[in-house]
Write an enzyme that holds these catalytic residues in place. Structure first.
Site, short mmCIF file in Angstrom:
data_model
loop_
_atom_site.label_atom_id
_atom_site.label_comp_id
_atom_site.label_asym_id
_atom_site.label_seq_id
_atom_site.Cartn_x
_atom_site.Cartn_y
_atom_site.Cartn_z
N SER A 1 -42.63 -33.61 -38.09
CA SER A 1 -41.98 -32.33 -38.27
C SER A 1 -41.47 -32.24 -39.70
CB SER A 1 -40.80 -32.18 -37.30
OG SER A 1 -40.04 -31.02 -37.59
N TYR B 1 -33.06 -35.44 -33.12
CA TYR B 1 -34.43 -34.97 -33.32
C TYR B 1 -34.87 -35.23 -34.76
CZ TYR B 1 -38.45 -31.89 -33.77
OH TYR B 1 -39.71 -31.40 -34.01
#
Length: 261
Positions: free
Chosen positions: A141, A153
């Site tokens: 990401s 995350y």
């Protein structure tokens, strides 16, 4: 797009394939003539996906369970005899990190997003080497470059970036190209991007098919790093070349709150 790596008649394993980026990738690679093992926990979703395309084969796997991952690799070896491409796409978002109450959620995010990638990569390593030249595509990401969003995350995606970069060097001599593929804001079932859609940057939100196309490109060209959409790349460069400016901009973005709300 270079055609240095032919996809037809090769075997790909795609995790997290029951929806979003994984499902879009399974469809795209099957359309290109690959045999695709679509793996995830939700078998009903996988069965519907497999019914769309004869080249897609549904397999249940839980990437947090080492035995489940090892069983998947053994099944692929027995049923298909090879694995030329592994797409580590399974991942979860997780919530904000504010106190002790959030620890279990954070640890669960790390288990799926980091250890899940490691389990799958380890389980398929021998098959990938036997099928070389082969590819590992680790779906990270842009949050693994910029540190925006839920802390666990972001940490998990930083770990995926580091793991991928290290393997890209150490596994090259085995004929295995390892790519860190870093999407920006992509609207999926698990990541609807509603927070971003309410802001002036809503035009930056992409689709799972955008990432699937980038994954195909990364497989064919053998690149070791890819940002998708490409226009996110300047933000990554800014982070390292003009850190104070980057931080001034980042503080004003919705994800600076550490949430996805």
């Amino acid at each position: 797009m270079s055609q240095s790596y032919q996809l037809a008649d090769k075997v790909a394993v795609v995790t997290g394939a029951s929806s979003g980026i994984g499902a879009a990738t399974a469809r795209r690679l099957a359309e290109r003539g690959m045999t695709v093992v679509a793996a995830a926990r939700r078998v009903d979703r996988l069965d519907r996906l497999a019914s769309e395309q004869a080249r897609i084969h549904a397999r249940q796997v839980d990437v947090t369970d080492t035995e489940s991952v090892d069983a998947l690799a053994a099944d692929v070896r027995e049923q298909f005899g090879a694995c030329h491409v592994l797409v580590n796409n399974a991942g979860i978002g997780g919530g904000p990190f504010r106190s002790r109450a959030d620890l279990d959620d954070a640890m669960g995010t790390i288990d799926v997003n980091v250890f899940g990638v490691m389990r799958c990569t380890a389980a398929f390593a021998d098959l990938l080497e036997a099928g070389a030249p082969s590819r590992v595509i680790n779906v990270g990401s842009v949050a693994g470059k910029l540190g925006l969003g839920p802390a666990a995350y972001a940490a998990s995606k930083f770990a995926v970036v580091g793991f991928s970069e290290a393997l890209s060097f150490s596994w090259a001599e085995r004929g295995i190209t390892v790519c860190q593929l870093n999407p920006g804001f992509i609207a999926t079932e698990g990541f609807p991007q509603e927070q971003v859609k309410r802001t002036p940057i809503r035009g930056l939100v992409g689709k799972p098919t955008d990432v699937a196309a980038a994954i195909e490109e990364a497989i064919v060209t053998g690149t070791t790093e890819r940002t998708v959409p490409r226009f996110y790349r300047p933000f990554v460069v800014l982070r390292h070349t003009a850190t104070p400016l980057y931080r001034a901009i980042a503080r004003k973005l919705p994800r600076a709150t550490g949430t996805r709300d």
